[in-house]
Structures are given as structure tokens and as C-alpha cells.
Design an enzyme around this catalytic site. Structure first.
Site, PDB file in Angstrom:
ATOM      1  N   ASP A 130       1.460  -1.215   0.336  1.00 10.71           N
ATOM      2  CA  ASP A 130       0.522  -0.134  -0.147  1.00 10.71           C
ATOM      3  C   ASP A 130       1.236   1.030  -0.031  1.00 10.71           C
ATOM      4  OD1 ASP A 130      -2.136   1.359   0.679  1.00 10.71           O
ATOM      5  OD2 ASP A 130      -3.607  -0.228   1.050  1.00 10.71           O
TER       6      ASP A 130
ATOM      7  N   HIS B  67      -3.126   6.021   2.436  1.00 12.48           N
ATOM      8  CA  HIS B  67      -4.518   4.940   2.417  1.00 12.48           C
ATOM      9  C   HIS B  67      -4.194   3.778   2.840  1.00 12.48           C
ATOM     10  CE1 HIS B  67      -6.030   1.066   0.005  1.00 12.48           C
ATOM     11  NE2 HIS B  67      -6.522   2.480  -0.402  1.00 12.48           N
TER      12      HIS B  67
ATOM     13  N   SER C 213     -11.051  -1.461  -0.159  1.00 11.54           N
ATOM     14  CA  SER C 213      -9.787  -0.926  -0.140  1.00 11.54           C
ATOM     15  C   SER C 213      -9.493  -1.838   1.444  1.00 11.54           C
ATOM     16  CB  SER C 213      -9.135   0.172  -0.267  1.00 11.54           C
ATOM     17  OG  SER C 213      -8.516   0.726  -1.423  1.00 11.54           O
TER      18      SER C 213
END
Length: 723
Positions: free
Chosen positions: A190, A224, A415
Site C-alpha cells: 500500500d 491510504h 480497499s
């Protein structure tokens, strides 16, 4: 394209150099799809990999990573053009970025070579060591997009981490039994990880490893990775989490162009589980050279026993989620307020589709917790304070009730669902470390909670959730408690002694609910049907008995109950009309009896004088196709049925029979049938694959031997294949 409209060429180009395999099989040109079953044949000899690496270094390439078949490289444009005798260009192509936003991105292509994104090395000095060069492409995270230990007060209702997410996936009961993912290695690929006070407060620990080309291991500019990592810990609080920071920044744009190298770096960590919340929008039947490499690395990871999880997408046709070895994760929304509080439905933010690449592959396999359109704001997650995600999500739309610099934001998407499932896998692997990736997927599917309401993302078809397996949610919402319970049942330490008893085996199977989902009783929405149901049963029973007598079938019965019926959909009405048209092609019993009588009345001389076509008409059996009567309308009807997935076997039969038409009159029909079969190639391949895979869930169960812990099939007569 005019020069002023051409995108800026990046200062560095990333790619995968494909080393020639020991078997001669080509990753770039193989007609077979790469899976964990055949990936070994694409590996190269170690000495050839070493030679290729040395030659690339000598030519001026930066070596980012060396694998068994792929060497990740980077260099300036001139190095590629000089070394491989080609010309590179930068092209803007459509993509789906974060927040499900249709946009464009810069791709690099070799002007002189095909397919797009590949450099052909066959006519260069590299031919003896390299099969070709796959130019890297951008991928995107599937979440649209002073810190405190707890989220701030907010005006809207969201799920909190860890408790609400753990409760929603039924993990709290597992934690109470002492199963927390301890000792299980999870890797996330990520944007990076920031040491938010939330993680320190809960004693969550993360190790950061840089993907090739990435820098600054202590930063997460996107936020994120930081936020989504909290989903892993909500389910598996003591898992050993490693973050592969994968966030390439080129010329001020976030372009994650080293996905293959990042995935290889993840494999090097020797994890039990890899979770990926990113991908590309793959709607074509053909994979790009880059995606072929990515598929090969996914297959390699699974073959090495690693559970690989990918987010299905938020309106995109997520790849590599489509890979059959991966666990593709979609979304289920749990209502948090109002009269619907607690109700589960398919998330209209999450993707669902049938892969155009892998025949019969349905995405998703199952689901985690995901918000709804328009922005998926659903889970309050920790992020770097005052970062762009903190600033943007606090004001986008109506805002999420947080301030632009408090280190918290509400988001989700698939996600978030992917690391949630990774957490459940960690719980399962703690109970039995020998679980294979295929077994993990199977148990997750068979223990998921059925979801019967809602629709998936309209950009991928807006599929409806129904009782049992459906396209919108797969097998439903993952259930941590039931999944762990299933693992325990299958890995009893006394398996080899106990499974000699058939009663014990049956008890194990029933205990973990490995059965087809049972439909709920029909409501009163069909009162007229209820009154006529007995009459319908009798008609069906008579028709079935006649068919059994006529064709000599086994003596079976069809059990029809109220819950077998659902409202007729428009596509069913269309299919009915198309099927009626096709039925005129088939020889009926009445026609057969009439022709039989007519033939018997002919004299011997008359029979001898019959033409070839006339003999065929007299000899055709009941239910066979009257080839001479196939028209353009029949061809169109057959093609439409194949496209919508109804009565496909019969439709394919009509088209293939039409190819046998002879004479000048049949030329146009033969051409139409050939073109129809060609245009329906992927649908026919999917139908063929699914027809070969019609085995029940129980037929596919593989019991792990708890005595030797080798993951082999354990039969029901008390003997393990190994011990």
C-alpha cells in the site's frame, strides 16, 4: 497527436525484463493463462537469470528486484531506446482512479512493437537471454478517496475501529477464545504507514519495507495504507503486519508503476497472507504485457502457499482480483441507523462482474464491510494529520464530521474489505498454519453469511443480491467466528483416528455448515401462485414422468416449493421469446410420426430415387435440428441467448449445426453462424468451464490431517494419504 498535446515523458521508465524460461514457455506469448498449477514452467534457469542481470546492469539499467523469471528494471528513456533498438512514446489512456473517478493516465509504449506496452527483443542481441520487456503501467487504490488516539466527535454515523468492524465480521467471539492472529505474518502492499497514536494506544506494531523505487519509509503521503491497515488489526490484533510501501511519485503525479516488483518484494518477506487494495480496470479479454507479469507473480505466490487477497474494485473491473488463485473481495453494507438498522445488503459502491479474461471466473468471492455511493464514507480510520486525505475527506460532499488536521477520516471501499478478510485469514492460519490458499478460500466462502438484498456498483452491471451464491456479493459477508470454527472442525488433532468413524465425519461436516445456502420461505408477494401451486406441481410431475419414460432417465423426482420462485426478470422474458424462436428448428414428435408414416407408404423405387437432402429429412430423429430450416432469425436468436447466458447449450448446438449446411443456399447462413460463434467466444469458454466444474461443495472439501499437519487430503476411512 500534436506535439503540444502529448503528455510529459517521465524522467525514469520502469519495466519487467522477462528471462527466457527453461521449458521454452513464454509469459508474454503463451496462450494459456498462468495459474499456480502451471507457473513453474515459466521459470528460468538461475544461471540465465544471473547472466541477464549482469548484461542489463552493463547496459545502464538499475536493477530493482530479481525473481525466478522476472527482473524489475528502471532507466532513462535513452537507455531503453539504445539497448533494445526501439522508440518509446508517452500516451494518455483512460483509467479509473481513486473515488471511482474516470480519468486518464500516462502509459509508456514502444512505437515499433506490438502489443501495447511490450518491447520485442527477438531481433536484438538480447534474444538469447530475454523473451521481451513488459513496460510497467499505473494502478490505483480501490478506495476513492494533531492526531488523537480516538476519533473526534462527528455528525454522521460511522463504524469505529477496532470494535465496530470486529463486531460486524463476528470476530469478537474469536478474540474471546484467545485467537488473535498471533504469530501469523501479514503483508500489505500500500501507500505506506504513519505511526499514528491510535496504533500505539492499542499496541499494534507494523514493520515498513520499501518497494523498489519507493523512498521515505516513515511517511505515508496518501494516508491510504495507514487507514486501511487498521482494518487488519480490528480483526487480527496480534498479527505481524509488514507494510510494503508502494507509492511511486514521478513528476509530481502519484503513479504506482512498480506493482510487479512490489508484489515480488512482498513474497520475499515469506508471509502467510498478502493483502492488496489496488488494481487496474481490466475489461478487455486480453491482458497487457504488464498484467501478464502481474498474473504470473500472483500465481507464484499462491503456489508457494501464500494466501493472496485483492480488492474487487469500486466501479472498476478489478485486476488482479480476477485471477482465479486470488481471493477477490467485494462489499456488503450494514445499516447503522433508522428502521433498517442491522440489515445487510450488497454495497452499491463495490464491483461485481464476470471476468472477461478467465472463463467462468466470478468476482467477488465474498465480501467485507463497505459503504455506499457516492463516496463510500463508512469507517472512521486513522490517517496522517493534515495530509491531503485528511483535508479532502473532511470537506468533500457534506464532509465526514472531522477537521482537516485531526488525523481521522471516514472512508472504506473494497480497499477496506480486503484487509478485513486478511485479518480473518490470519485467525484461521493461527488455528492451523498448514491451511492451503485454496482451503482458506473455500472455508471463507462456505461459512460466509448470505446477503439477499441490494445491488452492486452500477458501473459493473448493478447485479442484484439473492439467496445463495450470487454475482453481487459472491457467497456473502465473511464470518470470522464460523470460519475459525470450520478450521477447528477440520484440523482436530485426532483426525486420523476419529475419521474412521463415518458418524464423526458427518458430524464434522454438519457442524461447520458446509452446505448450499437455503432460501428463505416465500413471502405473500405471490398469492395467486400459492393458490395454483399444487396444480403446477402436478403438471411438472406429469411432464417429468413422460420425459423419464421417453428417454429412459433415472427414476427421479423434482421437489417444488414456494421458495423456488422469484419475480420474473426482463432478461428471463427476453430469453423465453428467443428460445421459442429456436424451438422451431427442432424436430417434434408429431413431425416425426408424420414423416415416418409418409416414408413407410413409399415404394422401394420411390425410396431409391430420394435425394440426399430428402433422405436426411426422413431419417431425422425427435429433438434433432432441422438444418435445412435454419434461418438468419435463428442465428441471431442463438447468438443473443449465448450473450445473455440462457439456454446456451442449445444455442451453441444450433450454431454448430448451421455450419454443416451445404449448397449455395446455405453459404450466407454458414457465414453468419461462424461469425456468431467467433463473437461469442468468451461466453462459450465460460459456459464450457462452468459445465466442467459442476461438483457440489461437499465434493470439493479436502480434510486436513491434524496428526501430521501436512495439508494433504484426509479420507473418511481413517487413513491419511501421507500417514
Amino acid at each position: 497527436m500534436s506535439r503540444q498535446n502529448q503528455p510529459e515523458f517521465p524522467s525514469k521508465v520502469y519495466a519487467e525484463a522477462v528471462v527466457r524460461s527453461a521449458t521454452g514457455a513464454s509469459l508474454l506469448r503463451s496462450s494459456s493463462l498462468v495459474t499456480s498449477e502451471n507457473v513453474v514452467q515459466f521459470q528460468a534457469e538461475p544461471n540465465l537469470v544471473t547472466l541477464a542481470k549482469k548484461r542489463l546492469e552493463a547496459a545502464g539499467f538499475e536493477i530493482l528486484d530479481v525473481g525466478k523469471a522476472l527482473i524489475s528494471i528502471a532507466a532513462e528513456r535513452e537507455v531503453y531506446e539504445r539497448s533494445f533498438q526501439t522508440r518509446l512514446e508517452a500516451i494518455e489512456r483512460p483509467v479509473i482512479k481513486e473515488m471511482g473517478e474516470p480519468s486518464t493516465a500516462t502509459f509508456i509504449n514502444s512505437v515499433d512493437d506490438k502489443p501495447f506496452g511490450e518491447i520485442d527483443t527477438s531481433d536484438t542481441r538480447w534474444d538469447e537471454v530475454l523473451d521481451g520487456i513488459a513496460l510497467s503501467e499505473p494502478v490505483y487504490y480501490t478506495r476513492p478517496i494533531s492526531s488523537t488516539t480516538e476519533p473526534p466527535e462527528r455528525t454522521a454515523k460511522y463504524l469505529n475501529v477496532p470494535d465496530d468492524v470486529a463486531q460486524g465480521l463476528n470476530a469478537i467471539r474469536v478474540h474471546q477464545n484467545g485467537i488473535t492472529g498471533k504469530g501469523v505474518r501479514v503483508v500489505m502492499i500500500d501507500s505506506g504507514w504513519y505511526p499514528h497514536p491510535f496504533f500505539r494506544e492499542h499496541n499494534y506494531k507494523v514493520n515498513v519495507v520499501l518497494a523498489p523505487g519507493s523512498t521515505a519509509p516513515d511517511r505515508d503521503d496518501s494516508g491510504h495504507g495507514t487507514g486501511e491497515s487498521a482494518n487488519v488489526f480490528a480483526i487480527a490484533p496480534e498479527a505481524e503486519l509488514t507494510m510494503i510501501k508502494f507509492d511511486m511519485e514521478l513528476e509530481g503525479k502519484l503513479k504506482n508503476v512498480t506493482s510487479v516488483a512490489a508484489l515480488k518484494r512482498a513474497i520475499e518477506q515469506r508471509p502467510d497472507i498478502i493483502s492488496c487494495s489496488w488494481g487496474s480496470d481490466q475489461r478487455s479479454r486480453q491482458l497487457s504485457p504488464q498484467d501478464k507479469m502481474l498474473a504470473a507473480v500472483v500465481a507464484r505466490a499462491v503456489r508457494e502457499g501464500i494466501v493472496v487477497i485483492f480488492a474487487a474494485g469500486n466501479g472498476s473491473w478489478g485486476f488482479p482480483a480476477q485471477h482465479p488463485d486470488a481471493i477477490a473481495v467485494g462489499g456488503v453494507y450494514k445499516h447503522l441507523e433508522g428502521s433498517l438498522k442491522g440489515r445487510l445488503e450488497a454495497s452499491n459502491y463495490a464491483s461485481s462482474f464476470i471476468s472477461p479474461v478467465y472463463p467462468g471466473r466470478r468476482v467477488p468471492d465474498l465480501c467485507g464491510l463497505v459503504g455506499q455511493l457516492p463516496d463510500g464514507a463508512y469507517i472512521m480510520l486513522p490517517i496522517p494529520p493534515d495530509g491531503w486525505r485528511d483535508r479532502v475527506l473532511s470537506v468533500v460532499g457534506d464532509g465526514d464530521g472531522t477537521s482537516p488536521s485531526d488525523g481521522w477520516a471516514a472512508f472504506s471501499g473494497t480497499s477496506a474489505a480486503a484487509p478485513q478478510i486478511a485479518g480473518i485469514c490470519a485467525l484461521m492460519k493461527q488455528v492451523d498454519p498448514s491451511l492451503s490458499p485454496a482451503r482458506v478460500k473455500q472455508i471463507l466462502q462456505q461459512t460466509a453469511r448470505d446477503v439477499v438484498e441490494g445491488f452492486s456498483n452500477p458501473d459493473t452491471g448493478g447485479h442484484r443480491a439473492r439467496e445463495g451464491l450470487d454475482l453481487a456479493t459472491g457467497y456473502g459477508l465473511a464470518d470470522a467466528y464460523e470460519a475459525v470454527r470450520a478450521v477447528k472442525a477440520f484440523t482436530n488433532e485426532n483426525c486420523c483416528d476419529d475419521c474412521a468413524s463415518s458418524e464423526r465425519t458427518e458430524q464434522n461436516l454438519s457442524d461447520i455448515y458446509l452446505t448450499s445456502k437455503v432460501r428463505k420461505p416465500m413471502s405473500s408477494e405471490f398469492p395467486k401462485l400459492q393458490k395454483k401451486l399444487d396444480e403446477l406441481r402436478w403438471k411438472f410431475e406429469k411432464e417429468l414422468q413422460a420425459t423419464i419414460d421417453e428417454h429412459g432417465l433415472e427414476d427421479v423426482e423434482l421437489i417444488i416449493s414456494e421458495d423456488n420462485f422469484i419475480p420474473r426478470s426482463p432478461i428471463t422474458k427476453i430469453a423465453f421469446s428467443l428460445r421459442e424462436r429456436l424451438d422451431s428448428c427442432f424436430h417434434t414428435k408429431e413431425e416425426y410420426e408424420k414423416l415416418k408414416e409418409e416414408y413407410e407408404n413409399l415404394t422401394k423405387a420411390q425410396r431409391s430415387s430420394l435425394s440426399k437432402e430428402e433422405r436426411v429429412k426422413f431419417k431425422i430423429g425427435i429433438g434433432e435440428i432441422k438444418i435445412w430450416e435454419i434461418t438468419e432469425e435463428h442465428i441471431s436468436s442463438a447468438q443473443a441467448l449465448i450473450k445473455i447466458g440462457r439456454h446456451q447449450e442449445l444455442a451453441i448446438r444450433v450454431l454448430t449445426e448451421a455450419l454443416l449446411l451445404t449448397g449455395e443456399g446455405g453459404k450466407d447462413i454458414r457465414k453468419m453462424a461462424s461469425e456468431a460463434l467467433s463473437e461469442c467466444g468468451s461466453e462459450i469458454a465460460m459456459f464450457d468451464a462452468s459445465s466442467r466444474d459442476e461438483t457440489s461443495s461437499l465434493d470439493k472439501i479436502e480434510l486436513t490431517c491434524g496428526k501430521c499437519k501436512n495439508g494433504k487430503r484426509c479420507c473418511t476411512n481413517g487413513k491419511c494419504y501421507s500417514c
